[in-house]
Design an enzyme around this catalytic site. Structure first.
Site, PDB file in Angstrom:
ATOM      1  N   SER A   1       0.873  -1.314  -0.065  1.00  0.00           N
ATOM      2  CA  SER A   1      -0.098   0.040  -0.114  1.00  0.00           C
ATOM      3  C   SER A   1       0.833   1.245  -0.037  1.00  0.00           C
ATOM      4  O   SER A   1       0.731   2.158   0.945  1.00  0.00           O
ATOM      5  CB  SER A   1      -0.962  -0.029   1.157  1.00  0.00           C
ATOM      6  OG  SER A   1      -1.877  -1.301   0.931  1.00  0.00           O
TER       7      SER A   1
ATOM      8  N   ARG B   1       7.199   6.524  -4.473  1.00  0.00           N
ATOM      9  CA  ARG B   1       7.902   7.031  -3.439  1.00  0.00           C
ATOM     10  C   ARG B   1       7.263   6.421  -2.162  1.00  0.00           C
ATOM     11  O   ARG B   1       6.188   5.635  -2.282  1.00  0.00           O
ATOM     12  CB  ARG B   1       7.568   8.406  -3.172  1.00  0.00           C
ATOM     13  CG  ARG B   1       6.250   8.915  -3.283  1.00  0.00           C
ATOM     14  CD  ARG B   1       6.031  10.306  -3.185  1.00  0.00           C
ATOM     15  NE  ARG B   1       4.558  10.812  -3.367  1.00  0.00           N
ATOM     16  CZ  ARG B   1       4.390  11.294  -4.815  1.00  0.00           C
ATOM     17  NH1 ARG B   1       5.139  11.423  -5.723  1.00  0.00           N
ATOM     18  NH2 ARG B   1       3.117  11.539  -4.965  1.00  0.00           N
TER      19      ARG B   1
ATOM     20  N   ASP C   1      -3.968  -1.292  -1.325  1.00  0.00           N
ATOM     21  CA  ASP C   1      -5.177  -1.800  -0.266  1.00  0.00           C
ATOM     22  C   ASP C   1      -6.632  -1.283  -0.584  1.00  0.00           C
ATOM     23  O   ASP C   1      -7.689  -1.725  -0.420  1.00  0.00           O
ATOM     24  CB  ASP C   1      -4.840  -1.353   1.149  1.00  0.00           C
ATOM     25  CG  ASP C   1      -4.362   0.034   1.344  1.00  0.00           C
ATOM     26  OD1 ASP C   1      -4.384   0.941   0.258  1.00  0.00           O
ATOM     27  OD2 ASP C   1      -3.929   0.444   2.230  1.00  0.00           O
TER      28      ASP C   1
HETATM   29  C1  GLC Z   1      -0.903   5.936   1.630  1.00  0.00           C
HETATM   30  C2  GLC Z   1      -0.277   5.140   0.560  1.00  0.00           C
HETATM   31  C3  GLC Z   1      -1.327   4.241  -0.243  1.00  0.00           C
HETATM   32  C4  GLC Z   1      -2.426   3.827   0.632  1.00  0.00           C
HETATM   33  C5  GLC Z   1      -2.846   4.605   1.718  1.00  0.00           C
HETATM   34  C6  GLC Z   1      -3.449   3.918   2.670  1.00  0.00           C
HETATM   35  O1  GLC Z   1      -1.556   6.869   1.239  1.00  0.00           O
HETATM   36  O2  GLC Z   1       0.665   5.748  -0.142  1.00  0.00           O
HETATM   37  O3  GLC Z   1      -0.945   3.468  -1.308  1.00  0.00           O
HETATM   38  O4  GLC Z   1      -3.259   3.134  -0.090  1.00  0.00           O
HETATM   39  O5  GLC Z   1      -1.815   4.900   2.529  1.00  0.00           O
HETATM   40  O6  GLC Z   1      -3.038   2.582   3.358  1.00  0.00           O
END
Ligand code: GLC
Length: 500
Positions: free
Chosen positions: A165, A180, A218
Protein backbone atom coordinates in the site's frame (compact mmCIF):
# COMPACT_ATOMS: atom_id res chain seq x y z
CA UNK A 1 -19.02 25.30 9.41
CA UNK A 2 -19.91 24.89 13.02
CA UNK A 3 -17.28 23.37 15.25
CA UNK A 4 -19.10 20.70 17.22
CA UNK A 5 -20.40 17.53 15.67
CA UNK A 6 -24.19 17.25 15.47
CA UNK A 7 -24.01 13.89 17.16
CA UNK A 8 -22.39 15.28 20.28
CA UNK A 9 -24.72 15.83 23.15
CA UNK A 10 -24.43 19.22 24.79
CA UNK A 11 -26.13 18.17 28.00
CA UNK A 12 -23.04 17.94 30.16
CA UNK A 13 -20.84 20.94 29.39
CA UNK A 14 -17.98 21.13 31.88
CA UNK A 15 -18.16 24.13 34.14
CA UNK A 16 -15.03 26.24 33.54
CA UNK A 17 -14.14 29.91 32.99
CA UNK A 18 -14.73 30.54 29.28
CA UNK A 19 -13.01 33.93 29.45
CA UNK A 20 -9.65 32.66 30.63
CA UNK A 21 -6.60 33.37 28.49
CA UNK A 22 -6.16 29.65 27.93
CA UNK A 23 -9.72 29.16 26.75
CA UNK A 24 -9.56 32.14 24.41
CA UNK A 25 -6.24 31.05 22.90
CA UNK A 26 -7.42 27.43 22.54
CA UNK A 27 -10.55 28.66 20.72
CA UNK A 28 -8.35 30.62 18.34
CA UNK A 29 -6.28 27.52 17.60
CA UNK A 30 -9.43 25.42 17.13
CA UNK A 31 -10.66 28.03 14.65
CA UNK A 32 -7.54 27.51 12.54
CA UNK A 33 -8.94 24.05 11.75
CA UNK A 34 -12.41 25.25 10.77
CA UNK A 35 -13.08 25.11 7.02
CA UNK A 36 -14.49 28.18 5.34
CA UNK A 37 -18.05 28.10 4.02
CA UNK A 38 -18.08 26.94 0.41
CA UNK A 39 -14.60 25.38 0.73
CA UNK A 40 -15.78 21.81 0.24
CA UNK A 41 -17.33 22.23 -3.20
CA UNK A 42 -14.38 24.33 -4.39
CA UNK A 43 -12.06 21.58 -3.24
CA UNK A 44 -14.17 18.90 -4.96
CA UNK A 45 -13.90 20.84 -8.24
CA UNK A 46 -10.15 21.22 -7.77
CA UNK A 47 -9.85 17.50 -6.96
CA UNK A 48 -11.55 16.59 -10.23
CA UNK A 49 -9.31 18.96 -12.21
CA UNK A 50 -6.22 17.35 -10.70
CA UNK A 51 -7.66 13.84 -11.18
CA UNK A 52 -8.20 14.48 -14.91
CA UNK A 53 -4.64 15.80 -15.22
CA UNK A 54 -3.41 12.64 -13.47
CA UNK A 55 -5.31 10.42 -15.93
CA UNK A 56 -3.67 12.26 -18.83
CA UNK A 57 -0.06 12.20 -17.69
CA UNK A 58 2.17 11.28 -14.80
CA UNK A 59 3.92 14.17 -13.12
CA UNK A 60 6.03 14.05 -10.02
CA UNK A 61 3.79 16.28 -7.91
CA UNK A 62 0.36 15.65 -9.43
CA UNK A 63 -2.27 13.10 -8.47
CA UNK A 64 -0.75 9.73 -9.47
CA UNK A 65 -4.05 8.10 -10.73
CA UNK A 66 -2.34 4.73 -11.21
CA UNK A 67 -3.88 2.08 -13.52
CA UNK A 68 -4.06 -1.11 -11.40
CA UNK A 69 -4.39 -3.68 -14.22
CA UNK A 70 -7.38 -5.04 -12.29
CA UNK A 71 -10.64 -4.78 -14.19
CA UNK A 72 -13.35 -7.13 -13.09
CA UNK A 73 -15.12 -6.49 -9.84
CA UNK A 74 -16.19 -9.77 -8.20
CA UNK A 75 -19.67 -11.24 -8.08
CA UNK A 76 -19.39 -13.06 -4.74
CA UNK A 77 -19.23 -16.46 -6.47
CA UNK A 78 -15.42 -16.72 -6.67
CA UNK A 79 -13.72 -19.78 -5.09
CA UNK A 80 -10.18 -20.92 -4.29
CA UNK A 81 -7.29 -20.80 -1.81
CA UNK A 82 -4.74 -18.04 -2.01
CA UNK A 83 -1.95 -16.49 -0.05
CA UNK A 84 -2.26 -12.79 0.71
CA UNK A 85 0.62 -10.61 1.86
CA UNK A 86 -0.27 -7.27 3.32
CA UNK A 87 2.18 -4.47 3.92
CA UNK A 88 0.22 -1.33 4.65
CA UNK A 89 1.96 0.61 7.37
CA UNK A 90 3.06 -0.56 10.76
CA UNK A 91 2.16 -4.24 10.25
CA UNK A 92 3.04 -6.99 7.83
CA UNK A 93 0.48 -9.77 7.55
CA UNK A 94 0.70 -13.10 5.85
CA UNK A 95 -2.68 -14.75 5.31
CA UNK A 96 -4.18 -17.84 3.80
CA UNK A 97 -7.54 -16.94 2.28
CA UNK A 98 -10.21 -19.37 1.22
CA UNK A 99 -13.03 -17.96 -0.90
CA UNK A 100 -16.18 -20.06 -0.47
CA UNK A 101 -18.08 -18.71 -3.48
CA UNK A 102 -21.12 -17.49 -1.54
CA UNK A 103 -19.82 -14.05 -0.53
CA UNK A 104 -18.08 -15.62 2.47
CA UNK A 105 -14.49 -16.57 3.15
CA UNK A 106 -12.22 -17.89 5.85
CA UNK A 107 -8.81 -16.58 6.70
CA UNK A 108 -5.80 -17.69 8.75
CA UNK A 109 -3.24 -15.00 9.40
CA UNK A 110 -0.07 -14.02 11.19
CA UNK A 111 0.73 -10.39 11.84
CA UNK A 112 4.04 -8.80 12.83
CA UNK A 113 4.92 -5.20 13.58
CA UNK A 114 7.56 -3.95 11.16
CA UNK A 115 10.45 -2.60 13.24
CA UNK A 116 11.36 1.03 12.64
CA UNK A 117 14.88 -0.13 11.75
CA UNK A 118 13.44 -2.08 8.78
CA UNK A 119 11.28 0.90 7.74
CA UNK A 120 14.48 2.82 7.04
CA UNK A 121 16.82 -0.01 6.08
CA UNK A 122 17.98 -1.17 2.63
CA UNK A 123 16.03 -2.96 -0.10
CA UNK A 124 17.98 -6.14 0.64
CA UNK A 125 17.17 -6.14 4.37
CA UNK A 126 13.57 -5.17 3.73
CA UNK A 127 12.94 -7.95 1.19
CA UNK A 128 14.62 -10.50 3.44
CA UNK A 129 12.44 -9.41 6.32
CA UNK A 130 9.29 -10.01 4.24
CA UNK A 131 10.56 -13.33 2.84
CA UNK A 132 11.40 -14.58 6.35
CA UNK A 133 7.81 -13.95 7.46
CA UNK A 134 6.39 -15.73 4.38
CA UNK A 135 8.69 -18.69 4.96
CA UNK A 136 7.69 -18.96 8.64
CA UNK A 137 4.01 -18.85 7.69
CA UNK A 138 4.31 -21.52 4.99
CA UNK A 139 6.25 -23.79 7.34
CA UNK A 140 3.55 -23.39 9.96
CA UNK A 141 0.36 -23.51 7.88
CA UNK A 142 1.26 -25.07 4.53
CA UNK A 143 3.86 -27.66 5.48
CA UNK A 144 2.18 -30.44 3.48
CA UNK A 145 2.02 -28.21 0.40
CA UNK A 146 5.78 -27.58 0.68
CA UNK A 147 6.35 -31.33 1.04
CA UNK A 148 4.29 -32.08 -2.07
CA UNK A 149 6.24 -29.47 -4.03
CA UNK A 150 9.52 -31.04 -2.91
CA UNK A 151 8.38 -34.38 -4.30
CA UNK A 152 6.97 -32.92 -7.52
CA UNK A 153 8.74 -29.82 -8.80
CA UNK A 154 6.04 -29.30 -11.45
CA UNK A 155 3.42 -28.83 -8.70
CA UNK A 156 1.28 -25.74 -9.30
CA UNK A 157 2.56 -22.87 -7.12
CA UNK A 158 0.34 -21.18 -4.56
CA UNK A 159 -0.99 -17.93 -6.01
CA UNK A 160 -0.24 -14.81 -3.99
CA UNK A 161 -1.96 -11.44 -3.91
CA UNK A 162 0.52 -8.91 -2.53
CA UNK A 163 -1.09 -5.84 -1.02
CA UNK A 164 1.63 -3.24 -1.08
CA UNK A 165 0.00 0.00 0.00
CA UNK A 166 2.39 2.59 -1.32
CA UNK A 167 2.43 4.47 -4.62
CA UNK A 168 3.59 1.96 -7.22
CA UNK A 169 3.83 2.64 -10.92
CA UNK A 170 2.27 -0.58 -12.18
CA UNK A 171 3.51 -2.07 -15.44
CA UNK A 172 1.58 -5.33 -15.21
CA UNK A 173 -0.88 -6.88 -12.75
CA UNK A 174 2.05 -8.29 -10.75
CA UNK A 175 4.80 -5.81 -11.54
CA UNK A 176 5.48 -2.22 -10.63
CA UNK A 177 8.13 0.19 -9.43
CA UNK A 178 7.91 2.15 -6.21
CA UNK A 179 7.27 5.84 -6.90
CA UNK A 180 7.96 7.03 -3.35
CA UNK A 181 7.51 5.97 0.23
CA UNK A 182 4.74 7.30 2.48
CA UNK A 183 3.60 6.66 6.09
CA UNK A 184 7.05 6.85 7.69
CA UNK A 185 8.97 4.42 5.46
CA UNK A 186 12.25 5.58 3.97
CA UNK A 187 14.24 2.80 2.30
CA UNK A 188 16.14 4.91 -0.18
CA UNK A 189 17.50 2.26 -2.56
CA UNK A 190 13.99 0.75 -2.96
CA UNK A 191 12.58 3.81 -4.76
CA UNK A 192 12.28 3.11 -8.49
CA UNK A 193 12.66 -0.66 -7.91
CA UNK A 194 10.18 -3.41 -8.75
CA UNK A 195 9.27 -4.55 -5.22
CA UNK A 196 7.07 -7.57 -6.15
CA UNK A 197 9.79 -8.79 -8.53
CA UNK A 198 12.48 -8.43 -5.85
CA UNK A 199 10.32 -10.36 -3.39
CA UNK A 200 9.49 -13.06 -5.96
CA UNK A 201 13.21 -13.55 -6.65
CA UNK A 202 13.95 -13.95 -2.95
CA UNK A 203 11.05 -16.40 -2.49
CA UNK A 204 12.27 -18.41 -5.51
CA UNK A 205 15.78 -18.51 -4.06
CA UNK A 206 14.24 -20.13 -1.00
CA UNK A 207 12.28 -22.66 -3.12
CA UNK A 208 9.00 -21.61 -1.58
CA UNK A 209 6.87 -22.40 -4.62
CA UNK A 210 4.62 -19.39 -4.45
CA UNK A 211 3.81 -17.06 -7.30
CA UNK A 212 3.02 -13.38 -6.78
CA UNK A 213 0.15 -13.13 -9.25
CA UNK A 214 -0.99 -9.62 -8.36
CA UNK A 215 0.40 -6.57 -6.62
CA UNK A 216 -2.50 -4.70 -5.15
CA UNK A 217 -3.03 -1.38 -3.43
CA UNK A 218 -5.14 -1.71 -0.26
CA UNK A 219 -7.82 0.52 -1.78
CA UNK A 220 -8.16 -1.75 -4.83
CA UNK A 221 -8.37 -4.70 -2.43
CA UNK A 222 -11.02 -2.88 -0.42
CA UNK A 223 -13.11 -2.21 -3.53
CA UNK A 224 -12.84 -5.89 -4.50
CA UNK A 225 -13.62 -7.25 -1.04
CA UNK A 226 -16.59 -4.95 -0.54
CA UNK A 227 -18.01 -6.01 -3.91
CA UNK A 228 -17.52 -9.67 -2.87
CA UNK A 229 -18.97 -9.44 0.64
CA UNK A 230 -21.47 -6.58 0.69
CA UNK A 231 -25.06 -7.24 1.74
CA UNK A 232 -27.40 -7.56 -1.23
CA UNK A 233 -29.46 -4.50 -0.22
CA UNK A 234 -26.53 -2.13 -0.78
CA UNK A 235 -26.01 -0.44 -4.09
CA UNK A 236 -23.21 -0.93 -6.60
CA UNK A 237 -19.78 -0.51 -5.04
CA UNK A 238 -18.04 2.27 -6.91
CA UNK A 239 -15.26 3.32 -4.52
CA UNK A 240 -12.90 1.45 -2.23
CA UNK A 241 -11.15 3.69 0.26
CA UNK A 242 -8.92 3.68 3.29
CA UNK A 243 -8.95 6.09 6.20
CA UNK A 244 -6.34 4.57 8.48
CA UNK A 245 -2.67 5.37 9.00
CA UNK A 246 -2.86 6.81 5.47
CA UNK A 247 -5.75 7.65 3.17
CA UNK A 248 -6.44 6.73 -0.43
CA UNK A 249 -9.17 5.57 -2.79
CA UNK A 250 -9.80 3.46 -5.90
CA UNK A 251 -12.59 3.43 -8.47
CA UNK A 252 -13.20 2.09 -11.97
CA UNK A 253 -12.49 4.25 -15.03
CA UNK A 254 -13.17 3.59 -18.74
CA UNK A 255 -9.81 2.98 -20.47
CA UNK A 256 -10.56 5.66 -23.07
CA UNK A 257 -10.39 8.25 -20.30
CA UNK A 258 -7.00 7.03 -19.03
CA UNK A 259 -5.22 8.77 -21.86
CA UNK A 260 -1.75 8.16 -20.39
CA UNK A 261 -2.32 4.39 -20.57
CA UNK A 262 -0.75 2.80 -23.64
CA UNK A 263 -3.08 -0.04 -24.44
CA UNK A 264 -0.83 -1.42 -27.18
CA UNK A 265 1.82 -2.11 -24.54
CA UNK A 266 -0.64 -4.15 -22.48
CA UNK A 267 -2.21 -6.74 -24.83
CA UNK A 268 -3.25 -8.82 -21.81
CA UNK A 269 -5.78 -6.15 -20.84
CA UNK A 270 -9.08 -7.26 -22.34
CA UNK A 271 -11.60 -5.13 -20.50
CA UNK A 272 -12.59 -1.57 -21.41
CA UNK A 273 -12.44 -0.43 -17.80
CA UNK A 274 -9.71 -0.47 -15.22
CA UNK A 275 -9.58 0.22 -11.50
CA UNK A 276 -7.53 3.33 -10.77
CA UNK A 277 -5.52 3.69 -7.58
CA UNK A 278 -5.83 7.45 -7.21
CA UNK A 279 -3.24 7.94 -4.41
CA UNK A 280 -5.47 10.83 -3.32
CA UNK A 281 -3.15 11.38 -0.36
CA UNK A 282 -1.22 13.42 -2.92
CA UNK A 283 -4.18 15.64 -3.81
CA UNK A 284 -2.99 19.22 -4.02
CA UNK A 285 0.66 18.72 -3.09
CA UNK A 286 1.20 22.31 -4.21
CA UNK A 287 -1.41 23.59 -1.73
CA UNK A 288 -3.49 25.48 -4.30
CA UNK A 289 -6.57 25.02 -2.16
CA UNK A 290 -5.84 22.93 0.94
CA UNK A 291 -5.87 24.75 4.27
CA UNK A 292 -2.39 25.17 5.68
CA UNK A 293 -2.02 26.52 9.18
CA UNK A 294 1.23 26.66 11.12
CA UNK A 295 0.65 23.25 12.71
CA UNK A 296 0.03 21.63 9.31
CA UNK A 297 3.26 23.18 8.20
CA UNK A 298 5.17 21.83 11.18
CA UNK A 299 3.78 18.32 10.75
CA UNK A 300 4.81 18.30 7.10
CA UNK A 301 8.35 19.39 7.91
CA UNK A 302 8.65 16.58 10.49
CA UNK A 303 7.70 13.83 8.00
CA UNK A 304 9.98 11.63 5.94
CA UNK A 305 8.22 12.84 2.75
CA UNK A 306 7.94 16.66 3.13
CA UNK A 307 5.95 18.35 0.36
CA UNK A 308 4.19 15.13 -0.70
CA UNK A 309 0.92 13.52 0.33
CA UNK A 310 -0.24 16.89 1.66
CA UNK A 311 -3.92 15.88 1.68
CA UNK A 312 -3.13 12.75 3.69
CA UNK A 313 -1.31 14.87 6.29
CA UNK A 314 -4.57 16.64 7.12
CA UNK A 315 -6.85 13.62 7.10
CA UNK A 316 -5.34 10.33 8.13
CA UNK A 317 -4.53 8.60 11.40
CA UNK A 318 -0.79 9.04 11.33
CA UNK A 319 -1.16 12.80 11.66
CA UNK A 320 -4.16 13.75 13.82
CA UNK A 321 -2.49 12.98 17.16
CA UNK A 322 0.66 14.78 16.05
CA UNK A 323 -1.33 17.88 15.06
CA UNK A 324 -2.93 17.92 18.49
CA UNK A 325 0.44 17.44 20.21
CA UNK A 326 1.89 20.42 18.34
CA UNK A 327 -1.04 22.61 19.39
CA UNK A 328 -0.51 21.58 23.02
CA UNK A 329 3.22 22.32 22.79
CA UNK A 330 2.37 25.78 21.45
CA UNK A 331 -0.05 26.54 24.31
CA UNK A 332 2.51 25.22 26.78
CA UNK A 333 5.31 27.36 25.33
CA UNK A 334 3.10 30.40 25.90
CA UNK A 335 2.79 29.49 29.56
CA UNK A 336 -0.95 28.81 29.23
CA UNK A 337 -1.20 25.01 29.38
CA UNK A 338 0.04 22.51 31.97
CA UNK A 339 0.93 25.13 34.56
CA UNK A 340 0.19 23.13 37.76
CA UNK A 341 3.17 22.22 40.00
CA UNK A 342 2.54 18.55 39.19
CA UNK A 343 2.74 19.27 35.45
CA UNK A 344 5.80 21.49 35.77
CA UNK A 345 7.63 18.79 37.73
CA UNK A 346 7.05 16.39 34.86
CA UNK A 347 7.69 18.72 31.93
CA UNK A 348 10.87 20.45 33.16
CA UNK A 349 14.17 19.08 34.45
CA UNK A 350 15.53 20.21 37.81
CA UNK A 351 17.76 22.65 35.86
CA UNK A 352 14.63 24.21 34.41
CA UNK A 353 15.11 22.81 30.89
CA UNK A 354 12.40 21.11 28.89
CA UNK A 355 12.14 17.39 29.70
CA UNK A 356 12.76 15.83 26.29
CA UNK A 357 11.69 12.44 27.60
CA UNK A 358 8.08 13.62 27.96
CA UNK A 359 5.63 12.51 25.26
CA UNK A 360 4.57 16.14 25.02
CA UNK A 361 7.90 17.01 23.41
CA UNK A 362 8.37 13.77 21.46
CA UNK A 363 7.26 13.94 17.83
CA UNK A 364 4.75 11.21 16.82
CA UNK A 365 4.34 10.05 20.44
CA UNK A 366 0.56 10.52 20.37
CA UNK A 367 -1.57 8.61 17.92
CA UNK A 368 -5.12 9.32 16.76
CA UNK A 369 -6.55 7.60 19.83
CA UNK A 370 -5.78 10.81 21.78
CA UNK A 371 -8.01 13.18 19.75
CA UNK A 372 -10.52 10.32 19.33
CA UNK A 373 -10.99 9.90 23.08
CA UNK A 374 -11.37 13.66 23.58
CA UNK A 375 -13.75 13.91 20.63
CA UNK A 376 -16.31 11.50 22.05
CA UNK A 377 -15.99 12.48 25.69
CA UNK A 378 -19.29 13.95 26.89
CA UNK A 379 -18.71 13.50 30.62
CA UNK A 380 -18.87 16.67 32.80
CA UNK A 381 -15.37 16.09 34.24
CA UNK A 382 -13.80 14.68 31.06
CA UNK A 383 -12.45 11.81 33.14
CA UNK A 384 -12.01 9.35 30.22
CA UNK A 385 -9.90 11.96 28.42
CA UNK A 386 -7.96 12.73 31.60
CA UNK A 387 -7.22 9.06 32.12
CA UNK A 388 -6.10 8.58 28.54
CA UNK A 389 -3.84 11.59 28.25
CA UNK A 390 -2.30 11.12 31.69
CA UNK A 391 -0.84 7.86 30.40
CA UNK A 392 1.17 9.98 27.96
CA UNK A 393 1.94 12.90 30.24
CA UNK A 394 2.40 11.13 33.60
CA UNK A 395 0.21 13.78 35.27
CA UNK A 396 -3.45 14.71 35.14
CA UNK A 397 -4.30 18.04 33.47
CA UNK A 398 -6.83 20.34 35.11
CA UNK A 399 -10.43 20.41 33.89
CA UNK A 400 -9.86 23.76 32.21
CA UNK A 401 -6.87 22.33 30.36
CA UNK A 402 -8.82 19.26 29.32
CA UNK A 403 -11.64 21.41 27.94
CA UNK A 404 -9.16 23.42 25.87
CA UNK A 405 -7.53 20.30 24.47
CA UNK A 406 -10.97 18.91 23.64
CA UNK A 407 -11.92 22.03 21.75
CA UNK A 408 -8.88 21.65 19.53
CA UNK A 409 -9.14 17.86 19.20
CA UNK A 410 -12.74 18.09 17.96
CA UNK A 411 -11.79 20.74 15.46
CA UNK A 412 -8.92 18.63 14.08
CA UNK A 413 -11.16 15.55 13.86
CA UNK A 414 -14.02 17.39 12.25
CA UNK A 415 -11.78 18.97 9.63
CA UNK A 416 -10.27 15.57 8.82
CA UNK A 417 -13.67 13.95 8.30
CA UNK A 418 -15.02 16.87 6.28
CA UNK A 419 -11.98 16.79 4.04
CA UNK A 420 -12.34 13.03 3.65
CA UNK A 421 -15.55 13.80 1.77
CA UNK A 422 -13.69 15.75 -0.95
CA UNK A 423 -12.27 12.89 -3.04
CA UNK A 424 -15.35 10.74 -2.34
CA UNK A 425 -17.65 13.42 -3.75
CA UNK A 426 -15.12 14.04 -6.53
CA UNK A 427 -15.17 10.41 -7.66
CA UNK A 428 -18.97 10.09 -7.40
CA UNK A 429 -19.47 13.25 -9.46
CA UNK A 430 -16.76 12.38 -12.01
CA UNK A 431 -18.11 8.85 -12.61
CA UNK A 432 -21.75 10.09 -12.65
CA UNK A 433 -22.42 7.25 -10.26
CA UNK A 434 -25.71 8.70 -8.99
CA UNK A 435 -26.99 8.95 -12.57
CA UNK A 436 -25.96 5.38 -13.38
CA UNK A 437 -27.04 3.58 -10.22
CA UNK A 438 -30.08 3.79 -8.04
CA UNK A 439 -27.89 3.25 -4.96
CA UNK A 440 -24.19 3.91 -4.71
CA UNK A 441 -21.99 2.01 -2.30
CA UNK A 442 -18.60 2.98 -0.88
CA UNK A 443 -16.43 0.33 0.78
CA UNK A 444 -14.16 1.77 3.45
CA UNK A 445 -11.52 0.33 5.71
CA UNK A 446 -8.99 1.65 8.21
CA UNK A 447 -8.71 2.48 11.89
CA UNK A 448 -9.94 6.06 11.55
CA UNK A 449 -13.15 5.37 9.63
CA UNK A 450 -13.82 2.38 11.86
CA UNK A 451 -12.96 3.81 15.26
CA UNK A 452 -12.81 7.60 15.24
CA UNK A 453 -16.08 8.73 16.86
CA UNK A 454 -18.68 10.06 14.43
CA UNK A 455 -16.20 9.95 11.51
CA UNK A 456 -18.72 8.37 9.14
CA UNK A 457 -21.50 10.75 10.20
CA UNK A 458 -19.19 13.72 9.74
CA UNK A 459 -18.21 12.49 6.26
CA UNK A 460 -21.88 12.21 5.29
CA UNK A 461 -22.62 15.65 6.67
CA UNK A 462 -19.78 17.08 4.57
CA UNK A 463 -20.85 15.15 1.45
CA UNK A 464 -24.28 16.77 1.78
CA UNK A 465 -22.61 20.19 1.62
CA UNK A 466 -21.19 19.43 -1.84
CA UNK A 467 -23.23 19.46 -5.04
CA UNK A 468 -24.37 15.91 -4.22
CA UNK A 469 -26.71 17.54 -1.72
CA UNK A 470 -28.63 15.82 1.10
CA UNK A 471 -30.87 14.01 -1.42
CA UNK A 472 -27.86 12.53 -3.20
CA UNK A 473 -26.29 11.46 0.08
CA UNK A 474 -29.46 9.55 1.00
CA UNK A 475 -28.71 7.24 -1.94
CA UNK A 476 -25.11 6.60 -0.86
CA UNK A 477 -24.10 3.85 1.56
CA UNK A 478 -20.73 3.84 3.25
CA UNK A 479 -19.91 0.41 4.58
CA UNK A 480 -16.91 -1.02 6.33
CA UNK A 481 -15.20 -3.49 4.01
CA UNK A 482 -13.42 -5.91 6.25
CA UNK A 483 -10.05 -7.11 5.23
CA UNK A 484 -9.66 -5.72 1.74
CA UNK A 485 -5.97 -6.32 1.99
CA UNK A 486 -6.48 -10.04 2.53
CA UNK A 487 -9.65 -11.01 0.67
CA UNK A 488 -9.27 -8.27 -1.91
CA UNK A 489 -5.72 -9.34 -2.68
CA UNK A 490 -6.88 -12.95 -3.05
CA UNK A 491 -9.58 -11.82 -5.50
CA UNK A 492 -6.98 -9.91 -7.53
CA UNK A 493 -4.68 -12.95 -7.55
CA UNK A 494 -7.64 -14.96 -8.84
CA UNK A 495 -8.21 -12.44 -11.61
CA UNK A 496 -4.59 -12.73 -12.75
CA UNK A 497 -4.93 -15.64 -15.16
CA UNK A 498 -1.33 -16.68 -15.68
CA UNK A 499 1.52 -18.34 -13.82
CA UNK A 500 4.96 -16.76 -14.48
C1 GLC B 1 -0.77 5.92 1.64
C2 GLC B 1 -0.23 5.11 0.46
C3 GLC B 1 -1.35 4.46 -0.33
C4 GLC B 1 -2.27 3.69 0.58
C5 GLC B 1 -2.78 4.59 1.71
C6 GLC B 1 -3.68 3.86 2.69
O1 GLC B 1 -1.46 7.01 1.15
O2 GLC B 1 0.55 5.95 -0.38
O3 GLC B 1 -0.83 3.61 -1.33
O4 GLC B 1 -3.36 3.20 -0.16
O5 GLC B 1 -1.67 5.11 2.42
O6 GLC B 1 -3.04 2.78 3.27
Amino acid sequence: MTRSSPSLSSTSIPNIDRNSKLHIKASEIADLFVLENGFLQKAVDQYNIQALEGLAKHTERGLPMIPSYVSDTPTGKEVGTFLALDLGGTNFRVCSVELHGNSTYSIVQKKTTVPDSIMKSTLHEFINYLADRVQEFLNEYHASFLQECKKDSSHKPLKVGFTFSFPVNQTHINRGTLIRWTKGYDIKDAVGKDIPLALQQELDKRNLHVFIAAVVNDTVGTLMSRAYTKPSNCGDTVIGCIFGTGTNGAYSEPLVNITKFDRSAAPEVKSDEMIINTEWGSFDNDLKILPNNKYDNQVNLNTRNPGFHMFEKRVSGMFLGELLRLCMVDLHSQGLLFTSPEAKAELFTTEGNINNQSDLFTPWSMNTAVPAVFHSDNTPDLSPSAKHISRHLQFTPTLEELVSIQLIARSIGKRAAAMAAIPLAGAIIHTRALEKHEKVDIGADGSVVENYPYFQEMIREALAQTSLGPKGVERITLGIAKDGSGVGAALCALEAKEYH
